[in-house]
Design a protein around this motif. Structure first.
Motif, PDB file in Angstrom:
ATOM      1  N   GLU A  37       0.821  -1.225   0.000  1.00 23.46           N
ATOM      2  CA  GLU A  37       0.000   0.000   0.000  1.00 23.46           C
ATOM      3  C   GLU A  37       0.847   1.265   0.000  1.00 23.46           C
ATOM      4  O   GLU A  37       0.371   2.340  -0.379  1.00 23.46           O
ATOM      5  CB  GLU A  37      -0.914  -0.002   1.221  1.00 23.46           C
ATOM      6  CG  GLU A  37      -0.182  -0.074   2.561  1.00 23.46           C
ATOM      7  CD  GLU A  37      -1.146  -0.057   3.729  1.00 23.46           C
ATOM      8  OE1 GLU A  37      -2.246   0.513   3.552  1.00 23.46           O
ATOM      9  OE2 GLU A  37      -0.808  -0.605   4.792  1.00 23.46           O
ATOM     10  N   GLY A  38       2.122   1.163   0.402  1.00 23.94           N
ATOM     11  CA  GLY A  38       2.964   2.348   0.439  1.00 23.94           C
ATOM     12  C   GLY A  38       3.650   2.664  -0.871  1.00 23.94           C
ATOM     13  O   GLY A  38       4.332   3.684  -0.973  1.00 23.94           O
ATOM     14  N   GLY A  40       2.174   3.053  -3.968  1.00 20.81           N
ATOM     15  CA  GLY A  40       1.388   3.807  -4.929  1.00 20.81           C
ATOM     16  C   GLY A  40       0.937   2.921  -6.086  1.00 20.81           C
ATOM     17  O   GLY A  40       0.941   1.691  -6.008  1.00 20.81           O
ATOM     18  N   ALA A  41       0.556   3.557  -7.187  1.00 21.74           N
ATOM     19  CA  ALA A  41       0.011   2.825  -8.335  1.00 21.74           C
ATOM     20  C   ALA A  41       1.113   2.081  -9.075  1.00 21.74           C
ATOM     21  O   ALA A  41       2.230   2.570  -9.235  1.00 21.74           O
ATOM     22  CB  ALA A  41      -0.688   3.793  -9.283  1.00 21.74           C
ATOM     23  N   ASP A  68      11.979   1.400  -9.239  1.00 22.88           N
ATOM     24  CA  ASP A  68      10.725   1.759  -8.594  1.00 22.88           C
ATOM     25  C   ASP A  68       9.576   0.927  -9.137  1.00 22.88           C
ATOM     26  O   ASP A  68       8.641   0.561  -8.400  1.00 22.88           O
ATOM     27  CB  ASP A  68      10.442   3.249  -8.775  1.00 22.88           C
ATOM     28  CG  ASP A  68      10.476   3.657 -10.249  1.00 22.88           C
ATOM     29  OD1 ASP A  68      11.043   2.891 -11.076  1.00 22.88           O
ATOM     30  OD2 ASP A  68       9.919   4.721 -10.576  1.00 22.88           O
ATOM     31  N   HIS A  72       7.359  -3.313  -7.411  1.00 22.55           N
ATOM     32  CA  HIS A  72       5.982  -3.807  -7.318  1.00 22.55           C
ATOM     33  C   HIS A  72       5.915  -5.332  -7.434  1.00 22.55           C
ATOM     34  O   HIS A  72       4.842  -5.910  -7.226  1.00 22.55           O
ATOM     35  CB  HIS A  72       5.121  -3.154  -8.402  1.00 22.55           C
ATOM     36  CG  HIS A  72       4.819  -1.722  -8.134  1.00 22.55           C
ATOM     37  ND1 HIS A  72       3.750  -1.311  -7.363  1.00 22.55           N
ATOM     38  CD2 HIS A  72       5.444  -0.577  -8.537  1.00 22.55           C
ATOM     39  CE1 HIS A  72       3.720   0.002  -7.293  1.00 22.55           C
ATOM     40  NE2 HIS A  72       4.742   0.479  -8.008  1.00 22.55           N
ATOM     41  N   GLU A  82       5.044   3.516   5.316  1.00 22.83           N
ATOM     42  CA  GLU A  82       5.765   4.765   5.087  1.00 22.83           C
ATOM     43  C   GLU A  82       7.229   4.527   4.683  1.00 22.83           C
ATOM     44  O   GLU A  82       7.861   5.401   4.093  1.00 22.83           O
ATOM     45  CB  GLU A  82       5.708   5.655   6.330  1.00 22.83           C
ATOM     46  CG  GLU A  82       6.296   5.038   7.600  1.00 22.83           C
ATOM     47  CD  GLU A  82       5.262   4.191   8.358  1.00 22.83           C
ATOM     48  OE1 GLU A  82       5.556   3.813   9.501  1.00 22.83           O
ATOM     49  OE2 GLU A  82       4.175   3.912   7.781  1.00 22.83           O
ATOM     50  N   PRO A  85       8.505   2.899   0.062  1.00 21.03           N
ATOM     51  CA  PRO A  85       9.076   3.452  -1.183  1.00 21.03           C
ATOM     52  C   PRO A  85      10.606   3.398  -1.217  1.00 21.03           C
ATOM     53  O   PRO A  85      11.198   2.939  -2.193  1.00 21.03           O
ATOM     54  CB  PRO A  85       8.546   4.882  -1.201  1.00 21.03           C
ATOM     55  CG  PRO A  85       7.284   4.824  -0.406  1.00 21.03           C
ATOM     56  CD  PRO A  85       7.545   3.832   0.690  1.00 21.03           C
TER      57      PRO A  85
END
Length: 551
Positions: A37-38, A40-41, A68, A72, A82, A85
């Motif tokens: 969930e931290g 992003g898309a 990045d 995923h 938090e 990323p």
């Protein structure tokens, strides 16, 4: 009543299918409340539907320095949202560096089905195999602990689609794996343009491999020369011989160790190179140590043999011939032990039986049968060699009569025996063939042998006169022992004449053979000079002619 039974059957069927679907769903993926969930898309072109697609997406993003996006493909459920990323990008980069250097991805082995089912062979059926929800990519053993790169299928919520991600445990294991197998210090000085891919390898690898190979060959030659030079200065002759023979194996070992050090501290090649070079270096190290140890032990045993036994033949005592045979048996035991130890070391270091290739090899029944048939003769000869070493029906130095050839047993190896005939010919006989055939061992108890001289003479020959002359000759011959065993008998009689046999004992077959020749010549000389009428006579029926012929 019929309607009631129909309703009952429909209810049971519905319950059965509901349970089956529920069971299939629980076995098809791991449930999660939320995934990454931290972060992003996710990128639009990200495909995590199958194990192959997930691995391909991760590798392609990483090669394009899009860590990045590659993040995923990680399951970061053990990382706070938090921190995801920053942590995800670093973990993705480190994981790719480990995979790139230590994993040779077999894309055909990665399932292309969402449920990761393996297609069965024609003999097992035409349908897919068992459903899987996690797959192991690579297992590492580091400092006594096991680390594994593994992907699994996850589903977050009822409305989302299942996806394949690297497991949380893999994410946690990335740091120690990267410390052990990540980029080395020398790679920091390699220009970025040299790190581009070319034919499956990086450009600098195409240049560095030949250079490294040339340097290792030069170092190996130097080590061999150094060991040979030190061997000449050894204080004892057997040490000189031992180290001179061990120079080449020690050079192999030194080259393999140095290559391991270079790969551990200086550079780290990509997965395809590592998958070939690492096992090869382990095999070279084990072979080098094993060959060096065997040659040193062999030189020591040769020294012991020459000092306490000397050149072996049937003139040596039974104890010395048994000692020589026992030394050869000890050599075979040492060789078997060293080969077994080296094989066990290689298997333990490489974890071969945990890889797909060795699993297929071990399960290939046809190949196993073919190898068994092909190795039957070799294994049979090895077992026969060990049988001779333990039971000692024949010893090195024994004098044997094998298939019409009188010879000495010169050597007994794993798969064959070397026989030396009296005229210095060498007969090579498979060990199993030798023990399966009858043979005469003239030295099984001691080397003494009774030799026989046979003469075919006329009926008029006087056996008493011949006996006295033979006893006189035999007593004067230095090759005859145990004079009480000297004998002369008429052993055959027919229309053409009589056969008279003379017997004398000799200390060993080689001496006895020469003695037999001398005694035969002496008896023929006596008959020729004193009684030529005793030569065999060729008679014609009716007494018309009598022709004397010398036999």
């Amino acid at each position: 009543m019929v309607s009631f039974f129909r309703l009952l059957i429909l209810c049971v069927t519905a319950l059965f299918f509901t349970g089956a679907v529920a069971q299939d769903s629980s076995n098809a993926w791991y449930s999660a409340e939320v995934l990454n969930e931290g972060l992003g898309a996710a990128p639009d072109d990200l495909d995590l539907s199958t194990p192959r697609a997930a691995m391909r997406s991760f590798v392609e993003y990483a090669r394009a320095d899009r860590f990045d996006a590659a993040a995923h493909v990680l399951n970061l459920s053990r990382v706070e949202p938090e921190r995801q990323p920053d942590r995800a990008v670093r973990v993705a980069q480190q994981l790719y560096q480990v995979i790139d250097r230590r994993v040779w991805v077999d894309w055909s082995d990665l399932p292309s089905r969402p449920d990761a089912k393996v297609e069965q062979s024609a003999s097992e059926g035409s349908g897919p195999g068992e459903m899987r929800r996690d797959l192991g990519i690579k297992l590492f053993e580091l400092n006594g602990r096991a680390y594994e790169i593994r992907i699994a299928r996850y589903k977050a919520g009822e409305d989302s689609e299942p996806v394949w991600l690297f497991t949380p445990q893999t994410v946690a294991d990335v740091a120690p794996l990267h410390d052990a197998y990540g980029p080395r210090a020398f790679e920091e000085y390699i220009p970025d343009r040299m790190k581009d891919q070319l034919g499956g390898l990086r450009i600098w690898e195409w240049l560095g491999l030949p250079i490294m190979l040339g340097l290792l060959i030069g170092i190996g030659w130097s080590v061999n020369s150094m060991v040979t030079m030190l061997a000449r200065k050894a204080p004892y002759g057997f040490l000189q011989h031992a180290f001179a023979r061990a120079g080449f194996p020690l050079a192999l070992f030194a080259v393999a160790v140095l290559a391991q050090v270079v790969l551990s501290l200086a550079v780290s090649f990509s997965g395809p190179v590592t998958s070939i070079v690492q096992p090869l270096l382990v095999i070279v190290m084990a072979s080098g140590v094993g060959m060096a140890a065997l040659r040193i032990v062999d030189a020591i045993l040769d020294r012991v043999t020459l000092r306490y036994v000397g050149d072996i033949d049937d003139t040596r005592s039974l104890d010395k011939r048994e000692l020589y045979t026992s030394i050869y048996a000890l050599r075979r035991v040492i060789v078997l032990f060293m080969v077994g130890f080296a094989a066990f070391y290689v298997l333990a270091r490489l974890n071969l039986f945990q890889t797909v290739g060795m699993t297929l090899l071990a399960s290939a029944g046809v190949l196993t049968v073919l190898l068994g048939i092909a190795g039957q003769a070799v294994l049979g000869n090895i077992l026969a060699s060990l049988q001779i070493a333990l039971a000692k029906p024949v010893r090195i130095g024994d004098s044997v009569l094998f298939e019409g050839d009188w010879a000495y047993v010169e050597s007994i190896f794993y798969t064959f025996m070397r026989l030396r005939t009296w005229d210095e010919r060498r007969i090579i006989v498979p060990v199993r063939y030798f023990v399966s055939k009858p043979f005469e061992n003239w030295s099984v108890k001691d080397a003494r042998i009774m030799h026989t001289v046979r003469l075919r003479l006329d009926h008029s020959a006087d056996s008493d006169v011949l006996r006295d002359r033979f006893v006189e000759l035999a007593r004067e011959d230095e090759g005859v022992i145990e004079h009480d065993q000297i004998a002369c008998y008429v052993t055959d009689h027919n229309a053409q004449g009589v056969e008279i046999s003379f017997y004398a004992m000799s200390p060993d077959p080689s001496t006895g053979w020469v003695t037999e020749m001398r005694l035969r010549e002496g008896m023929l000389r006596f008959i020729r000079e004193s009684h030529p009428e005793w030569w065999p006579q060729e008679r014609v029926e009716g007494g018309a002619t009598i022709a004397a012929t010398q036999g």
